[in-house]
Design a protein around this motif. Structure first.
Motif, PDB file in Angstrom:
ATOM      1  N   HIS A 123     -41.957 113.598  28.650  1.00 53.44           N
ATOM      2  CA  HIS A 123     -41.146 114.114  28.079  1.00 53.44           C
ATOM      3  C   HIS A 123     -40.707 112.691  26.964  1.00 53.44           C
ATOM      4  N   LEU A 124     -40.767 111.781  27.330  1.00 55.75           N
ATOM      5  CA  LEU A 124     -39.719 110.821  25.859  1.00 55.75           C
ATOM      6  C   LEU A 124     -40.980 110.575  24.999  1.00 55.75           C
ATOM      7  N   ASN A 125     -42.008 110.369  25.493  1.00 54.95           N
ATOM      8  CA  ASN A 125     -43.243 110.165  24.591  1.00 54.95           C
ATOM      9  C   ASN A 125     -43.780 111.907  23.423  1.00 54.95           C
ATOM     10  N   HIS A 126     -43.665 113.191  23.899  1.00 58.17           N
ATOM     11  CA  HIS A 126     -44.308 113.259  23.506  1.00 58.17           C
ATOM     12  C   HIS A 126     -43.835 115.314  23.650  1.00 58.17           C
ATOM     13  N   GLY A 127     -42.100 114.657  23.770  1.00 64.26           N
ATOM     14  CA  GLY A 127     -41.621 116.284  23.513  1.00 64.26           C
ATOM     15  C   GLY A 127     -41.963 116.973  24.244  1.00 64.26           C
ATOM     16  N   ASP A 175     -41.741  93.875  33.697  1.00 60.20           N
ATOM     17  CA  ASP A 175     -41.238  93.870  32.371  1.00 60.20           C
ATOM     18  C   ASP A 175     -40.891  95.277  32.068  1.00 60.20           C
ATOM     19  N   PRO A 176     -40.655  95.814  31.128  1.00 59.83           N
ATOM     20  CA  PRO A 176     -40.089  96.874  31.438  1.00 59.83           C
ATOM     21  C   PRO A 176     -40.951  97.424  30.033  1.00 59.83           C
ATOM     22  N   GLY A 177     -40.060  96.431  29.360  1.00 62.80           N
ATOM     23  CA  GLY A 177     -41.163  95.435  27.170  1.00 62.80           C
ATOM     24  C   GLY A 177     -42.416  96.335  27.541  1.00 62.80           C
ATOM     25  N   ALA A 178     -43.484  96.326  28.653  1.00 61.11           N
ATOM     26  CA  ALA A 178     -44.475  96.574  28.805  1.00 61.11           C
ATOM     27  C   ALA A 178     -44.807  97.587  28.992  1.00 61.11           C
ATOM     28  N   ALA A 179     -44.246  98.790  29.566  1.00 65.35           N
ATOM     29  CA  ALA A 179     -44.139 100.380  30.269  1.00 65.35           C
ATOM     30  C   ALA A 179     -43.630 100.823  29.949  1.00 65.35           C
ATOM     31  N   PRO A 180     -43.616 100.790  28.001  1.00 65.99           N
ATOM     32  CA  PRO A 180     -42.999 102.020  27.596  1.00 65.99           C
ATOM     33  C   PRO A 180     -43.986 103.662  27.906  1.00 65.99           C
ATOM     34  N   TYR A 181     -44.643 103.843  28.852  1.00 63.02           N
ATOM     35  CA  TYR A 181     -44.961 104.759  29.602  1.00 63.02           C
ATOM     36  C   TYR A 181     -44.936 105.081  30.646  1.00 63.02           C
ATOM     37  N   GLY A 182     -44.350 103.990  31.147  1.00 62.30           N
ATOM     38  CA  GLY A 182     -43.887 104.079  32.423  1.00 62.30           C
ATOM     39  C   GLY A 182     -45.012 103.204  33.372  1.00 62.30           C
ATOM     40  N   ASN A 183     -45.751 102.528  32.589  1.00 61.97           N
ATOM     41  CA  ASN A 183     -47.363 102.117  33.097  1.00 61.97           C
ATOM     42  C   ASN A 183     -46.556 100.523  34.100  1.00 61.97           C
ATOM     43  N   GLY A 191     -34.525  95.805  22.265  1.00 64.78           N
ATOM     44  CA  GLY A 191     -34.404  95.152  21.060  1.00 64.78           C
ATOM     45  C   GLY A 191     -35.537  96.094  20.443  1.00 64.78           C
ATOM     46  N   ARG A 192     -36.225  97.676  21.206  1.00 61.14           N
ATOM     47  CA  ARG A 192     -36.968  98.215  20.532  1.00 61.14           C
ATOM     48  C   ARG A 192     -36.086  99.729  19.807  1.00 61.14           C
ATOM     49  N   SER A 193     -36.622 100.257  19.399  1.00 61.25           N
ATOM     50  CA  SER A 193     -36.595 101.020  17.973  1.00 61.25           C
ATOM     51  C   SER A 193     -36.389 103.149  19.908  1.00 61.25           C
ATOM     52  N   ASN A 194     -35.587 103.732  19.500  1.00 63.42           N
ATOM     53  CA  ASN A 194     -35.508 104.713  20.375  1.00 63.42           C
ATOM     54  C   ASN A 194     -36.499 105.126  21.022  1.00 63.42           C
ATOM     55  N   PHE A 195     -36.966 105.971  21.836  1.00 66.39           N
ATOM     56  CA  PHE A 195     -38.345 106.465  22.097  1.00 66.39           C
ATOM     57  C   PHE A 195     -37.945 107.839  20.838  1.00 66.39           C
ATOM     58  N   ASP A 196     -39.118 108.160  20.256  1.00 69.74           N
ATOM     59  CA  ASP A 196     -39.176 109.380  19.286  1.00 69.74           C
ATOM     60  C   ASP A 196     -38.887 110.769  19.661  1.00 69.74           C
ATOM     61  N   ALA A 255     -33.679 104.476  30.957  1.00 70.45           N
ATOM     62  CA  ALA A 255     -34.792 104.208  30.133  1.00 70.45           C
ATOM     63  C   ALA A 255     -34.775 103.721  29.102  1.00 70.45           C
ATOM     64  N   ALA A 256     -34.238 105.088  27.616  1.00 65.62           N
ATOM     65  CA  ALA A 256     -33.347 104.802  26.419  1.00 65.62           C
ATOM     66  C   ALA A 256     -32.607 103.566  26.425  1.00 65.62           C
ATOM     67  N   ARG A 257     -31.913 103.635  27.438  1.00 67.71           N
ATOM     68  CA  ARG A 257     -30.599 101.913  27.457  1.00 67.71           C
ATOM     69  C   ARG A 257     -31.877 100.480  27.466  1.00 67.71           C
TER      70      ARG A 257
END
Length: 253
Positions: A157-161, A16-24, A200-205, A192-194
């Motif tokens: 990179h996606l989470n911290h720029g 489930d990628p919804g549980a892995a916003p940091y690749g976890n 249904g989540r907002s894009n990576f900041d 990952a962004a797609r």
């Protein structure tokens, strides 16, 4: 281990990628088993780097180790005959794996077959990490002899720029004699962004504002060589997912 998912809905069902916003990802090694990397890495790597003469402690760091399967497999791949627990004090090769996901670290700790040689701790590399320096001090070393950073850079990179990515590379270089690095290509960022939007989540900041784009392996190489005192030592080719495995070393070593 942080990475972009395999293509298709089947990947979402497995992990489930919804549980892995940091690749976890909770089942990462079911679709990217350790052999995918180990098949490219010579079992003589430690000898080739001059670290297995038996007279010195050798420390390996695994950044973003997930549930530890690759950490253990990598250790056994390089240390051909891991010692039994009652002999572990004589083993000069130690591996420390960490991940920001405490649940994954708990799994790694529970399934660790060599706790005398391999350790797992929860840790976020983007924050102050005194535990790493404590580990080095414990073993009387100033740096890790080999640090693994495999499929981690994109998630930082996606989470911290851009600044977060460069800080990660600089921090690793400051505590490592060698870095074995696998950077996800830009197509994984788009994937990952797609996938994030599909859930249904907002894009990576930081996704739309990233200035470091394109050939990510080359960007990583340039930063390590120009700003971190590292140089590319060897490329072990590309994985089945078309990602380069690059080995860097400190210029003064």
């Amino acid at each position: 281990m942080a990475t972009c998912s395999i293509n298709g809905d089947s990947a979402d069902e497995i992990n489930d990628p919804g549980a892995a916003p940091y690749g976890n990802f909770i089942n990462y090694y079911t679709f990217n088993p350790p052999e995918n990397r180990l098949s490219l890495i010579p079992a003589t790597l430690l000898q080739d780097l001059g670290f297995s003469d038996g007279r010195q402690t050798t420390l390996i760091l695994d950044v973003g180790c997930n549930s530890g399967e690759l950490s253990v497999a990598f250790y056994k791949h390089l240390v051909q005959e891991p010692l039994c627990e009652d002999q572990s004090d004589g083993n000069k090769v130690h591996l420390l794996g960490f991940d920001l996901d405490e649940f994954l670290i708990e799994r790694a700790q529970q399934s660790n077959p060599l706790p005398g040689s391999i350790s797992f701790i929860p840790l976020d590399i983007t924050t102050d990490a005194p535990q790493l320096q404590d580990y080095l001090n414990q073993h009387g070393c100033s740096r890790f002899h080999l640090s693994l950073c495999l499929a981690v850079t994109m998630w930082v990179h996606l989470n911290h720029g851009d600044s977060g990515l460069l800080q990660l590379l600089s921090r690793l270089a400051s505590i490592s004699q060698h870095i074995l690095l696998e950077a996800q290509p830009w197509k994984c960022y788009r994937s990952a962004a797609r996938r994030h939007r599909k859930l249904g989540r907002s894009n990576f900041d930081h996704f739309k504002t990233l200035k470091i784009r394109g050939d990510m392996a080359e960007h990583v190489k340039q930063h390590l060589e120009r700003h971190c005192g590292m140089e590319l030592m060897q490329s072990f080719g590309s994985t089945a997912w078309d990602r380069k495995l690059l080995l860097f070393k400190r210029r003064d070593d």
